[in-house]
Design a protein around this motif. Structure first.
Motif, short mmCIF file in Angstrom:
data_model
loop_
_atom_site.label_atom_id
_atom_site.label_comp_id
_atom_site.label_asym_id
_atom_site.label_seq_id
_atom_site.Cartn_x
_atom_site.Cartn_y
_atom_site.Cartn_z
N LEU A 107 -33.78 -40.34 -28.93
CA LEU A 107 -32.35 -40.57 -29.13
C LEU A 107 -31.57 -39.42 -28.50
O LEU A 107 -31.89 -38.24 -28.71
CB LEU A 107 -32.01 -40.66 -30.62
CG LEU A 107 -32.58 -41.84 -31.41
CD1 LEU A 107 -32.06 -41.80 -32.85
CD2 LEU A 107 -32.22 -43.17 -30.76
N SER A 108 -30.55 -39.77 -27.74
CA SER A 108 -29.69 -38.75 -27.15
C SER A 108 -28.76 -38.20 -28.22
O SER A 108 -28.60 -38.77 -29.31
CB SER A 108 -28.86 -39.35 -26.01
OG SER A 108 -27.95 -40.31 -26.54
N ARG A 109 -28.13 -37.08 -27.91
CA ARG A 109 -27.17 -36.51 -28.85
C ARG A 109 -26.05 -37.50 -29.19
O ARG A 109 -25.73 -37.68 -30.37
CB ARG A 109 -26.59 -35.21 -28.30
CG ARG A 109 -25.72 -34.47 -29.33
CD ARG A 109 -25.13 -33.21 -28.74
NE ARG A 109 -24.04 -33.54 -27.82
CZ ARG A 109 -23.35 -32.64 -27.12
NH1 ARG A 109 -23.68 -31.37 -27.20
NH2 ARG A 109 -22.37 -33.01 -26.32
N PRO A 110 -25.44 -38.19 -28.20
CA PRO A 110 -24.40 -39.17 -28.56
C PRO A 110 -24.92 -40.30 -29.45
O PRO A 110 -24.19 -40.79 -30.31
CB PRO A 110 -23.94 -39.70 -27.19
CG PRO A 110 -24.23 -38.60 -26.24
CD PRO A 110 -25.51 -37.98 -26.73
N GLN A 111 -26.16 -40.73 -29.25
CA GLN A 111 -26.71 -41.78 -30.09
C GLN A 111 -26.87 -41.32 -31.53
O GLN A 111 -26.61 -42.08 -32.47
CB GLN A 111 -28.06 -42.25 -29.54
CG GLN A 111 -27.95 -43.09 -28.28
CD GLN A 111 -29.31 -43.42 -27.70
OE1 GLN A 111 -30.22 -42.58 -27.63
NE2 GLN A 111 -29.47 -44.66 -27.27
#
Length: 227
Positions: A175-179
């Motif tokens: 998971l990316s930071r924005p996700q």
């Protein structure tokens, strides 16, 4: 988990928001068909609580639009929808379920029962039947928001638990930071630019460096158990 509440009764919406935030969920509220549809097109949600009697239209229109859009055009097209309404006729329940609703409760409802239904829908959407999530020596209980490591309780802040749950629910996906931020913060939350990094740092101090890994330039993940 991030929830969209579509409800035009301010008292009910405020009560739901307070209850769900106390459980650690990020909550956004809309009160009409148009604002709900706009929110669903621009923000990711894990679940929708949908009233039917809205100002300016029927909530069933939101459900119809959501289920008619191909997932390739709207990734949230398969988002679980729990209808909550005063319409208690069998025909109304059948219509909503056949339109694509995942569950249906009639008002007034018990908030704790609603929360349990929401957790069940979340598990189902992730393809998981068990109420507890295990990963190596970790055991995470989403209902009670507790964590055991080697059988011993680990004290986490609400945000730390939210980050861990977001990652462990989908492991070993990255998971990316924005996700991660999208699951933790609603529209009215102030967000520090490095908030996720700080929470991950604290989790590693409490659980060990190997529990959460970094894929440089992409995001974070909880690795699969070694065979």
């Amino acid at each position: 988990m991030r929830v969209l509440v579509v409800e035009d009764d301010e008292g009910i919406a405020t009560g739901l928001e307070a209850h769900l935030r106390q459980l650690g969920w990020a909550v956004d509220i809309t009160d009409s068909v148009d604002t709900a549809w706009t929110a669903l097109r621009v923000e990711p949600f894990d679940l929708v609580l949908l009233d039917l009697g809205l100002r300016g239209g029927d909530g069933a229109e939101v459900l119809r639009r959501l289920r008619q859009v191909p997932p390739a055009r709207l990734p949230d097209a398969a988002t679980p929808v729990l209808v909550m309404t005063a319409r208690d006729q069998v025909a109304a329940r059948i219509e909503c379920l056949d339109m694509g609703a995942d569950d249906y409760v009639t008002k007034p409802f018990d908030p704790d029962e609603l929360s349990a239904r929401m957790r069940a829908l979340r598990r189902r959407s992730l393809g998981r039947a068990q109420p507890l999530i295990t990963a190596g020596a970790l055991e995470v209980d989403p209902a009670n928001r507790t964590v055991l490591q080697d059988g011993q309780p680990v004290e986490l802040s609400a945000r730390e638990f939210g980050v861990l749950l977001a990652l462990i629910e989908v492991r070993p996906r990255v998971l990316s930071r924005p996700q991660i931020e999208a699951q933790l913060y609603s529209w009215d939350n102030a967000l520090d630019s490095n908030a996720v990094e700080v929470h991950v740092h604290h989790l590693r101090k409490k659980l060990g460096e190997a529990v959460i890994r970094t894929l440089r330039g992409v995001g974070y993940f909880v690795p699969e158990d070694k065979p």
